[in-house]
Scaffold this active site. Structure first.
Site: not given
Length: 171
Positions: A13, A91, A99
């Site tokens: 998150c 989230c 990422c």
């Protein structure tokens, strides 16, 4: 086929102060993980401290808060970091962020839940929001932990991971 062994699960998150920390605690509950999983959490822009309501929710569930901390997801890309088998974003912001490339190319899925930290109102309202977030995450993690990972090929497993979010939002 995946073999029967211990799997490392990373929950992401943005701030790593509430939802991902709750998910880490749930995954590390021996009653949930059946000795097959170790949970971790991290954030793209960690706040540096856990939300006090998240820590209270973890304690209320009878789980330890020792070692629960807000951390940067880069910790898990470094040499010597645990090999991550599964990455779940919990989230919406983290789902849309780029990422890092995770060593070993873990399986990924997005299991977004509303941020209880955004709830305005009394402490009672905030406690209710964190309890609901806990419930939603525990439902998803329970469905995941109940999968027969050793009996699923990679594509079937990916479909199941994606289905968990769709199925749990209807419950």
């Amino acid at each position: 086929m995946l073999s029967e062994r211990r799997y490392n699960v990373l929950f992401l998150c943005t701030h790593n102060s509430a939802r991902s920390l709750l998910a880490e605690a749930i995954m590390n509950d021996p009653a949930m993980n059946r000795g097959l999983f170790t949970g971790f959490s991290a954030g793209s822009h960690p706040s540096g401290r856990p939300n006090p309501f998240a820590l209270e929710q973890i304690k209320k569930a009878g789980l330890p808060v020792e070692g629960i901390r807000s951390k940067d997801w880069n910790e898990f890309t470094q040499p010597g970091a645990p090999k991550i088998d599964f990455v779940f974003t919990v989230c919406d912001n983290a789902a849309n962020e780029v990422c890092p490339v995770w060593p070993g190319h873990p399986m990924t899925a997005h299991w977004g839940v509303p941020d209880p930290s955004n709830v305005q109102g009394s402490d009672e309202d905030k406690h209710r929001a964190f309890a609901e977030t806990w419930r939603q995450l525990a439902l998803r993690i329970g469905l995941f932990a109940g999968l027969s990972l050793d009996k699923l090929d990679r594509m079937s497993l990916q479909n199941k991971l994606n289905e968990i979010d769709r199925k749990s939002t209807r419950l």
